[in-house]
Design a protein around this motif. Structure first.
Motif, PDB file in Angstrom:
ATOM      1  N   ARG A 205       0.845  -1.192   0.000  1.00 47.72           N
ATOM      2  CA  ARG A 205       0.000   0.000   0.000  1.00 47.72           C
ATOM      3  C   ARG A 205       0.890   1.256   0.000  1.00 47.72           C
ATOM      4  O   ARG A 205       1.686   1.431  -0.898  1.00 47.72           O
ATOM      5  CB  ARG A 205      -0.974  -0.017   1.174  1.00 47.72           C
ATOM      6  N   ASP A 206       0.785   2.115   1.014  1.00 49.87           N
ATOM      7  CA  ASP A 206       1.588   3.338   1.065  1.00 49.87           C
ATOM      8  C   ASP A 206       2.830   3.181   1.925  1.00 49.87           C
ATOM      9  O   ASP A 206       3.469   4.174   2.290  1.00 49.87           O
ATOM     10  CB  ASP A 206       0.738   4.500   1.609  1.00 49.87           C
ATOM     11  N   GLY A 207       3.173   1.950   2.272  1.00 47.75           N
ATOM     12  CA  GLY A 207       4.324   1.718   3.132  1.00 47.75           C
ATOM     13  C   GLY A 207       5.071   0.476   2.704  1.00 47.75           C
ATOM     14  O   GLY A 207       5.158   0.150   1.520  1.00 47.75           O
ATOM     15  N   MET A 208       5.616  -0.249   3.675  1.00 48.29           N
ATOM     16  CA  MET A 208       6.327  -1.483   3.398  1.00 48.29           C
ATOM     17  C   MET A 208       6.069  -2.459   4.532  1.00 48.29           C
ATOM     18  O   MET A 208       5.654  -2.077   5.629  1.00 48.29           O
ATOM     19  CB  MET A 208       7.836  -1.230   3.259  1.00 48.29           C
ATOM     20  N   ILE A 209       6.309  -3.734   4.237  1.00 47.63           N
ATOM     21  CA  ILE A 209       6.247  -4.751   5.276  1.00 47.63           C
ATOM     22  C   ILE A 209       7.585  -5.481   5.331  1.00 47.63           C
ATOM     23  O   ILE A 209       8.283  -5.605   4.323  1.00 47.63           O
ATOM     24  CB  ILE A 209       5.106  -5.764   5.052  1.00 47.63           C
ATOM     25  N   TYR A 210       7.908  -5.924   6.532  1.00 48.50           N
ATOM     26  CA  TYR A 210       9.047  -6.805   6.738  1.00 48.50           C
ATOM     27  C   TYR A 210       8.517  -8.045   7.458  1.00 48.50           C
ATOM     28  O   TYR A 210       7.751  -7.927   8.430  1.00 48.50           O
ATOM     29  CB  TYR A 210      10.137  -6.143   7.586  1.00 48.50           C
ATOM     30  N   GLN A 211       8.927  -9.232   6.990  1.00 47.30           N
ATOM     31  CA  GLN A 211       8.424 -10.457   7.599  1.00 47.30           C
ATOM     32  C   GLN A 211       9.527 -11.494   7.698  1.00 47.30           C
ATOM     33  O   GLN A 211      10.348 -11.650   6.776  1.00 47.30           O
ATOM     34  CB  GLN A 211       7.260 -11.023   6.777  1.00 47.30           C
ATOM     35  N   ASP A 212       9.574 -12.190   8.829  1.00 48.09           N
ATOM     36  CA  ASP A 212      10.457 -13.328   9.005  1.00 48.09           C
ATOM     37  C   ASP A 212       9.783 -14.310   9.962  1.00 48.09           C
ATOM     38  O   ASP A 212       8.586 -14.177  10.253  1.00 48.09           O
ATOM     39  CB  ASP A 212      11.843 -12.893   9.502  1.00 48.09           C
ATOM     40  N   ASP A 213      10.531 -15.296  10.431  1.00 49.50           N
ATOM     41  CA  ASP A 213       9.932 -16.321  11.301  1.00 49.50           C
ATOM     42  C   ASP A 213       9.416 -15.760  12.622  1.00 49.50           C
ATOM     43  O   ASP A 213       8.616 -16.400  13.306  1.00 49.50           O
ATOM     44  CB  ASP A 213      10.952 -17.431  11.591  1.00 49.50           C
ATOM     45  N   HIS A 214       9.887 -14.563  12.988  1.00 50.97           N
ATOM     46  CA  HIS A 214       9.461 -13.966  14.258  1.00 50.97           C
ATOM     47  C   HIS A 214       8.188 -13.144  14.124  1.00 50.97           C
ATOM     48  O   HIS A 214       7.618 -12.721  15.132  1.00 50.97           O
ATOM     49  CB  HIS A 214      10.573 -13.087  14.823  1.00 50.97           C
ATOM     50  N   GLY A 215       7.760 -12.868  12.896  1.00 45.75           N
ATOM     51  CA  GLY A 215       6.535 -12.096  12.724  1.00 45.75           C
ATOM     52  C   GLY A 215       6.673 -11.047  11.641  1.00 45.75           C
ATOM     53  O   GLY A 215       7.594 -11.084  10.810  1.00 45.75           O
ATOM     54  N   LEU A 216       5.749 -10.092  11.657  1.00 45.21           N
ATOM     55  CA  LEU A 216       5.638  -9.099  10.588  1.00 45.21           C
ATOM     56  C   LEU A 216       5.682  -7.698  11.183  1.00 45.21           C
ATOM     57  O   LEU A 216       5.068  -7.427  12.220  1.00 45.21           O
ATOM     58  CB  LEU A 216       4.331  -9.307   9.823  1.00 45.21           C
ATOM     59  N   TRP A 217       6.433  -6.821  10.511  1.00 45.00           N
ATOM     60  CA  TRP A 217       6.402  -5.393  10.826  1.00 45.00           C
ATOM     61  C   TRP A 217       5.721  -4.665   9.682  1.00 45.00           C
ATOM     62  O   TRP A 217       6.117  -4.798   8.518  1.00 45.00           O
ATOM     63  CB  TRP A 217       7.811  -4.835  10.999  1.00 45.00           C
ATOM     64  N   ASP A 218       4.700  -3.889   9.978  1.00 42.07           N
ATOM     65  CA  ASP A 218       3.997  -3.051   9.005  1.00 42.07           C
ATOM     66  C   ASP A 218       4.500  -1.630   9.215  1.00 42.07           C
ATOM     67  O   ASP A 218       4.229  -1.013  10.254  1.00 42.07           O
ATOM     68  CB  ASP A 218       2.485  -3.149   9.251  1.00 42.07           C
ATOM     69  N   LEU A 219       5.239  -1.086   8.241  1.00 41.56           N
ATOM     70  CA  LEU A 219       6.021   0.126   8.458  1.00 41.56           C
ATOM     71  C   LEU A 219       5.781   1.169   7.380  1.00 41.56           C
ATOM     72  O   LEU A 219       5.315   0.843   6.276  1.00 41.56           O
ATOM     73  CB  LEU A 219       7.517  -0.229   8.475  1.00 41.56           C
ATOM     74  N   PRO A 220       6.108   2.430   7.658  1.00 41.10           N
ATOM     75  CA  PRO A 220       6.085   3.440   6.599  1.00 41.10           C
ATOM     76  C   PRO A 220       7.165   3.165   5.566  1.00 41.10           C
ATOM     77  O   PRO A 220       8.096   2.386   5.806  1.00 41.10           O
ATOM     78  CB  PRO A 220       6.376   4.753   7.350  1.00 41.10           C
ATOM     79  N   LEU A 221       7.040   3.828   4.423  1.00 45.14           N
ATOM     80  CA  LEU A 221       8.142   3.773   3.457  1.00 45.14           C
ATOM     81  C   LEU A 221       9.398   4.400   4.068  1.00 45.14           C
ATOM     82  O   LEU A 221       9.311   5.312   4.892  1.00 45.14           O
ATOM     83  CB  LEU A 221       7.770   4.535   2.185  1.00 45.14           C
ATOM     84  N   PRO A 222      10.570   3.943   3.678  1.00 45.88           N
ATOM     85  CA  PRO A 222      11.799   4.590   4.148  1.00 45.88           C
ATOM     86  C   PRO A 222      11.817   6.064   3.762  1.00 45.88           C
ATOM     87  O   PRO A 222      11.344   6.440   2.685  1.00 45.88           O
ATOM     88  CB  PRO A 222      12.911   3.821   3.424  1.00 45.88           C
ATOM     89  N   ASN A 223      12.370   6.893   4.640  1.00 46.21           N
ATOM     90  CA  ASN A 223      12.483   8.302   4.273  1.00 46.21           C
ATOM     91  C   ASN A 223      13.620   8.539   3.286  1.00 46.21           C
ATOM     92  O   ASN A 223      13.707   9.615   2.696  1.00 46.21           O
ATOM     93  CB  ASN A 223      12.658   9.191   5.517  1.00 46.21           C
ATOM     94  N   LEU A 224      14.487   7.553   3.050  1.00 49.81           N
ATOM     95  CA  LEU A 224      15.443   7.622   1.950  1.00 49.81           C
ATOM     96  C   LEU A 224      14.698   7.248   0.679  1.00 49.81           C
ATOM     97  O   LEU A 224      14.139   6.154   0.587  1.00 49.81           O
ATOM     98  CB  LEU A 224      16.612   6.661   2.184  1.00 49.81           C
ATOM     99  N   PRO A 225      14.644   8.127  -0.329  1.00 46.46           N
ATOM    100  CA  PRO A 225      13.761   7.893  -1.469  1.00 46.46           C
ATOM    101  C   PRO A 225      14.257   6.818  -2.430  1.00 46.46           C
ATOM    102  O   PRO A 225      15.458   6.600  -2.575  1.00 46.46           O
ATOM    103  CB  PRO A 225      13.699   9.259  -2.168  1.00 46.46           C
ATOM    104  N   GLY A 226      13.309   6.152  -3.073  1.00 46.87           N
ATOM    105  CA  GLY A 226      13.605   5.177  -4.113  1.00 46.87           C
ATOM    106  C   GLY A 226      13.167   3.781  -3.753  1.00 46.87           C
ATOM    107  O   GLY A 226      13.299   3.359  -2.598  1.00 46.87           O
TER     108      GLY A 226
END
Length: 423
Positions: free
Chosen positions: A228-249
């Motif tokens: 959507r308007d952000g990013m997700i990170y996922q591994d065996d420990h679970g999921l982080w639902d996060l904003p887009l990095p403030n570093l562009p690209g």
């Protein structure tokens, strides 16, 4: 000239007549300094072709948000050498830098040593004397024989995407280059592996297997992706639902994923993960310039951006960033070193750029002549001309296109010069 600048000038003169990648000179000077590399806070060692600095910046932002004191070493610098050494969160001050450089100069006793080697020794000396919780070490060139590769047992190693660059030192093939990068992997030390081409990943996996080093590989053990308007990170420990990095690209989502995988291994929680992507700062990586003489030369309607990418993978990352931005006529001001694959860098950018104005990198003996950069641009279908310098190029572009998006790019050396001149 500052005291540190004077010492740095003298250290340049110690450079061997022929560069032979070796750790012998590092081991010699570190022994003369009573082995500061053995007295560091836990080390996170980062290698790769692209994304090392951005990934390090995000790891540092996350750790510092968790209350940790963090040393960081990176290269090259942009405006001042002091940028390379961060002591417990703050850039090294002039007295501390000058004292460390002088001590290393005395310990070296005039023997041949590369500039990077002796300044790396100075950084390690400083890190060994200031209390901190972590030390982030970014490789300068390659990994296996890089001056930073003197830590026997780091806490963690990280390998960002590997691609073709520095072939005169690291080899002509992706497999050879990956072998050099994988040289930072240590016995039984966990290694976070960012997105890789299959050829590079096979080499990294073989090296890790031989050392029984646990790998945490993108696409196998963790993933980072836009959502959507952000990013997700996922591994065996679970999921982080996060904003887009403030570093562009878009490529910064990959770098963020690598940083988050490292932070997860170091015990980070939700707040540290969010800080990693929202608080990291890293100049000259698709940086919007908002003030200064060059911005004034661009007038009130144009956008002025700066990026230090300089290899084909870097060009592709910039092209993807431009493609994701609101439409606007984009014009490139480009200066590159004569050791780089200029056409390879420009090929990916050609569909996103209306024109290129080539310039020499001021004060850089290894600059590619502007005419040669312009010829390389023409060879990949990019309309090209030359200018005396960045300011002249900008004025010519806005005279024809007042609302232009202007990107100054092609070299970290050029980016550093622009930041100094535009201060």
């Amino acid at each position: 000239m500052s005291q540190s600048d004077a010492i740095l000038d003298r250290l340049m003169a110690l450079h061997p007549k022929v560069i032979d990648l070796s750790l012998d000179r590092m081991h010699r000077i570190l022994a003369a300094l009573d082995h500061p590399e053995r007295r560091l806070p836990p080390v996170i060692h980062i290698a790769g072709t692209n994304g090392k600095g951005s990934t390090q910046a995000m790891i540092r932002a996350g750790l510092e948000a968790g209350g940790h004191r963090v040393h960081a070493y990176t290269s090259p610098h942009l405006a001042r050498f002091h940028e390379r050494i961060r002591l417990a969160g703050a850039l090294i001050d002039e007295p501390a830098l000058a004292a460390a450089l002088a001590e290393c100069e005395a310990a070296n006793a005039g023997r041949p040593i590369t500039f990077f080697e002796i300044t790396t020794a100075a950084a390690l000396l400083c890190f060994s004397r200031v209390a901190a919780d972590f030390t982030l070490l970014e490789v300068g060139l390659g990994g296996r024989l890089d001056a930073t590769n003197v830590i026997d047992t780091p806490a963690l190693t990280v390998i960002t995407p590997v691609s073709i660059d520095h072939t005169q030192y690291l080899g002509e093939t992706l497999a050879l280059i990956a072998g050099e990068k994988a040289g930072i992997i240590k016995p039984r030390v966990p290694c976070i592996v960012g997105p890789q081409q299959d050829e590079a990943l096979r080499v990294i996996e073989a090296r890790a297997s031989g050392l029984t080093a646990p790998l945490f590989v993108h696409g196998q053990h963790w993933m980072g992706a836009p959502d959507r308007d952000g990013m997700i990170y996922q591994d065996d420990h679970g999921l982080w639902d996060l904003p887009l990095p403030n570093l562009p690209g878009p490529h910064q989502i990959q770098n963020a994923g690598t940083a988050l995988a490292a932070l997860r291994h170091l015990g980070a929680g939700d707040a540290m993960a969010r800080a990693a992507v929202t608080r990291a700062e890293w100049p000259a990586r698709m940086q919007r310039l908002s003030r200064g003489p060059l911005v004034e030369a661009a007038g009130g309607q144009a956008e002025l951006w700066l990026d230090g990418g300089h290899n084909p993978a870097g060009g592709a990352a910039v092209a993807a960033t431009l493609a994701a931005m609101p439409p606007r006529p984009t014009h490139l001001v480009c200066g590159m070193l004569n050791t780089k694959d200029v056409a390879g860098y420009l090929a990916a950018l050609a569909p996103q750029v209306a024109s290129l104005t080539a310039i020499d990198i001021p004060g850089e003996p290894n600059t590619l002549p502007a005419a040669a950069t312009a010829a390389a641009a023409a060879s990949v279908g990019m309309p090209a001309t030359t200018a005396a310098d960045a300011a002249d190029a900008i004025r010519a572009i806005v005279a024809a296109e007042p609302r232009a998006r202007i990107l100054i790019a092609g070299s970290l050396y050029l980016a550093g010069r622009v930041l100094r001149e535009n201060a």
